[in-house]
Design an enzyme around this catalytic site. Structure first.
Site, PDB file in Angstrom:
ATOM      1  CB  CYS A 195       7.154   6.610   8.627  1.00  0.00           C
ATOM      2  SG  CYS A 195       8.706   7.129   8.024  1.00  0.00           S
ATOM      3  CG  HIS A 201       0.956   3.358   3.781  1.00  0.00           C
ATOM      4  ND1 HIS A 201      -0.175   2.825   3.633  1.00  0.00           N
ATOM      5  CD2 HIS A 201       0.748   4.813   3.537  1.00  0.00           C
ATOM      6  CE1 HIS A 201      -1.111   3.675   3.156  1.00  0.00           C
ATOM      7  NE2 HIS A 201      -0.603   4.890   2.977  1.00  0.00           N
ATOM      8  CG  ASN A 243      -1.972  -1.274   1.281  1.00  0.00           C
ATOM      9  OD1 ASN A 243      -2.445  -1.610   0.277  1.00  0.00           O
ATOM     10  ND2 ASN A 243      -1.646  -1.941   2.402  1.00  0.00           N
TER      11      ASN A 243
END
Length: 368
Positions: free
Chosen positions: A301, A266, A264
């Site tokens: 993050c 991330h 995804n």
């Protein structure tokens, strides 16, 4: 219909190079759930145990064959359909300097079995484990807290069996628990629990879990609460204070690699564990092994962020609801317990806070 995992037929030929453990084969579990307008009800679900592969049909009655990966996977829903078990062989690239699986390996296996559980009950395969209503409203689950305890690390070639289940956690989230066993003798070698909250995929704002979404996943949850840590005042409930600066140890300017990004886009949750351990004192790494890790996720993050990892010993008598320094009752840290902070390098914004507890390795002497 929701589609379940089904294993290979009992008469299928096995590879001569691979032999299943005697207690690993329990036969496939087939779960059939009729979906009505994207919602499932308990009365529409049935669980059966069969020794042959049963075909599964979609909502229009078309036959859906299990994939090769599903046939080879050593995992299935249990007979009641409310939890999922899967077995894994520890591979050579999953062990560290102590010749046992790393905590990152354990965390990856927990993530894998959780995703396979979600797929087995018909949730999405996009990595978010979302229900039909969640996808319509662009809602996703994100990790809020993770707690892992390892009592004995498996070695290269060992086979572990991991059971997982999920259940409601208040009005704004859900929880997933795991129990890790040594498949050769049934010994519990680890436990874990996690809390998840619902977020809008575009606005990144937290959302309450609606009754419609709750009905979609509660059908696959235990009817009464079940916890991997049923003990009162267990370590998974302990609050983590923010680490005071300056920290005793630090590793600055950590940058996500491309390999740290998940499907995804991330930074993967397991990456944060590695970053936390980067600032651990080397003498503890050399003479101890990680027993417990608790992480609280506070900010996402991104791939272009720079991260600082800070670590300090947590002494006896430190306040749990204030600073990490407190009034020390001892000038040493007998439990080898540490507080951790991950922050954005530029702004100092908090990404993650954590606590680790370490036990001494046999035959290793501590440096004075």
């Amino acid at each position: 219909m929701f589609r379940s995992h089904v294993a290979a037929p009992s008469g299928a030929a096995a590879s001569p190079q691979f032999r299943l453990p005697s207690n690993a084969w329990r036969g496939p579990t087939v779960v059939t759930c009729t979906a009505r307008s994207g919602r499932a009800s308990i009365s529409s679900c049935s669980v059966t145990k069969e020794m042959e592969v049963a075909h599964v049909t979609d909502s229009e009655g078309a036959r859906v064959e299990p994939t090769l990966g599903e046939r080879l996977r050593l995992g299935s829903l249990l007979e009641d359909g409310l939890s999922y078990k899967e077995s894994f062989v520890i591979r050579c690239y999953e062990v560290g300097v102590n010749k046992t699986a790393t905590v990152e390996t354990i965390a990856n296996l927990l993530q894998e079995v959780g995703c396979n559980h979600a797929q087995s009950v018909g949730f999405s395969t996009d990595g978010f484990a979302t229900t039909t209503t969640m996808r319509k409203l662009r809602l996703i689950w994100v990790t809020n807290r993770m707690h892992i305890e390892i009592y004995k690390y498996p070695a290269w070639g060992d086979v572990v069996e991991i059971e997982t289940w999920c259940q409601s956690e208040g009005r704004i989230g859900t929880r997933r628990d795991w129990i890790i066993k040594d498949l050769s003798n049934g010994e519990v070698i680890g436990r874990a629990t996690s809390k998840w909250v619902m977020m809008h995929q575009d606005t990144r704002k937290l959302q309450r879990v609606s009754d419609e979404v709750r009905e979609e996943y509660l059908v696959f949850c235990p009817r009464t609460p079940r916890f991997s840590f049923p003990e009162e005042d267990n370590a998974s409930l302990k609050k983590i204070p923010k680490l005071d600066e300056p920290s005793e140890n630090s590793r600055l300017g950590l940058v996500p690699r491309r390999a740290d990004l998940d499907m995804n886009q991330h930074v993967n949750n397991v990456t944060y564990i590695g970053w936390v351990l980067e600032s651990m004192p080397q003498d503890i790494i050399d003479t101890h092994e990680l027993e417990t890790i608790t992480l609280e996720y506070r900010r996402e993050c991104q791939h272009d962020d720079s991260v600082d990892s800070l670590t300090s010993a947590e002494f006896e008598g430190a306040s749990e609801n204030g600073s990490s320094n407190g009034v020390a009752l001892s000038m040493h840290n007998p439990q080898h317990q540490f507080l951790h902070l991950l922050r954005l390098s530029g702004t100092g914004l908090e990404i993650n806070r954590g606590r680790t507890v370490w036990r001494k390795l046999k035959g290793k002497k501590e440096k004075l």
